[in-house]
Design an enzyme around this catalytic site. Structure first.
Site, PDB file in Angstrom:
ATOM      1  N   CYS A  45     -48.993 -37.425  47.008  1.00 42.81           N
ATOM      2  CA  CYS A  45     -50.413 -37.741  47.263  1.00 42.81           C
ATOM      3  C   CYS A  45     -50.572 -39.174  47.757  1.00 42.81           C
ATOM      4  O   CYS A  45     -51.401 -39.457  48.628  1.00 42.81           O
ATOM      5  CB  CYS A  45     -51.240 -37.560  45.989  1.00 42.81           C
ATOM      6  SG  CYS A  45     -51.237 -35.883  45.379  1.00 42.81           S
TER       7      CYS A  45
HETATM    8  C1  BEZ Z   1     -47.213 -35.442  44.213  1.00 46.78           C
HETATM    9  O1  BEZ Z   1     -48.211 -35.829  44.803  1.00 46.78           O
HETATM   10  O2  BEZ Z   1     -46.144 -36.022  44.335  1.00 46.78           O
HETATM   11  C2  BEZ Z   1     -47.261 -34.213  43.369  1.00 46.78           C
HETATM   12  C3  BEZ Z   1     -48.425 -33.888  42.675  1.00 46.78           C
HETATM   13  C4  BEZ Z   1     -48.458 -32.760  41.871  1.00 46.78           C
HETATM   14  C5  BEZ Z   1     -47.327 -31.965  41.770  1.00 46.78           C
HETATM   15  C6  BEZ Z   1     -46.180 -32.278  42.495  1.00 46.78           C
HETATM   16  C7  BEZ Z   1     -46.147 -33.411  43.295  1.00 46.78           C
END
Ligand code: BEZ
Length: 210
Positions: A45
């Site tokens: 994210c």
């Molecule tokens: C991420 O943004 O890295 C992420 C968020 C939720 C689950 C897996 C990855």
């Protein structure tokens, strides 16, 4: 509630990092991109929000407003912004919804319980100035999105809204386009002089301008 292409984008009022937004009113006559990310302070994210911030001038050129969402609160988004600036070179320069009560996530069916019943998947909605859904994409949490692809789709949507054409696989701005089947050969001669016919149903022309 699930939303489909051609449906009216559900309207809502939400708290964001840039104050309270009433979605339809905030969109005005612009195109819009509404996208969810699973959680704050997560690695994928972080890269996505940095990528969108860097591409903001490209969205602006296309008269397109961007609005991000997660189910974390607005003050967490604010704290995370400095990490995004530090690691990605740009803090978010667009509003992020703090959808703690999952009101917007539910309206747009962004929580897929068999993936996670607490976090949103990576949804993307492109909304036209008529407030209709033009594109609906869903990615898993583990896969960061290609926002240049979203811009490419917006280019296609804006072109095909104006002209009787469609865009072929992997089309990019400036490349030849396909004349839609609703256009007769006679009309095509007038609208797209010099068009080429590969098959009666597959006719190409230069990308129309204007
Ligand atoms: C991420 O943004 O890295 C992420 C968020 C939720 C689950 C897996 C990855």
């Amino acid at each position: 509630m699930s939303t489909r292409i051609g449906d009216e984008a559900p309207d809502f009022t939400a708290e964001t990092t840039e104050g309270t937004i009433s979605f339809h009113q905030w969109l005005g006559d612009s195109w819009g991109v509404l996208f969810s990310h699973p959680r704050d302070f997560t690695p994928v994210c972080t890269t996505e929000l940095g990528a969108v911030a860097r591409l903001k001038p490209e969205f602006d050129k296309r008269n397109t407003k961007v609005l991000a969402l997660s189910v974390d609160p607005v003050d967490a988004h604010g704290k995370w912004a400095s990490d995004i600036a530090e690691t990605q070179g740009t803090a978010p320069n667009f509003p992020l919804i703090g959808d703690e009560d999952k009101k917007v996530a539910d309206l747009y069916d962004m929580i897929h319980p068999n993936a996670s019943d607490t976090a949103t998947v990576r949804s993307v909605f492109v909304i036209g100035p008529d407030k209709k859904i033009k594109l609906n994409l869903t990615y898993p949490a583990s896969t960061g999105r290609s926002f240049s692809e979203i811009l490419r789709v917006i280019d296609s949507l804006q072109l095909t809204a104006k002209h009787k054409v469609a865009t072929p696989a992997d089309w990019k701005q400036g490349e030849d386009v396909i004349i839609t089947k609703a256009v007769s050969d006679e009309e095509a001669e007038e609208r797209f002089p010099g068009f080429t016919t590969v098959k009666p149903y597959l006719r190409y022309t230069k990308q129309p301008t204007g």
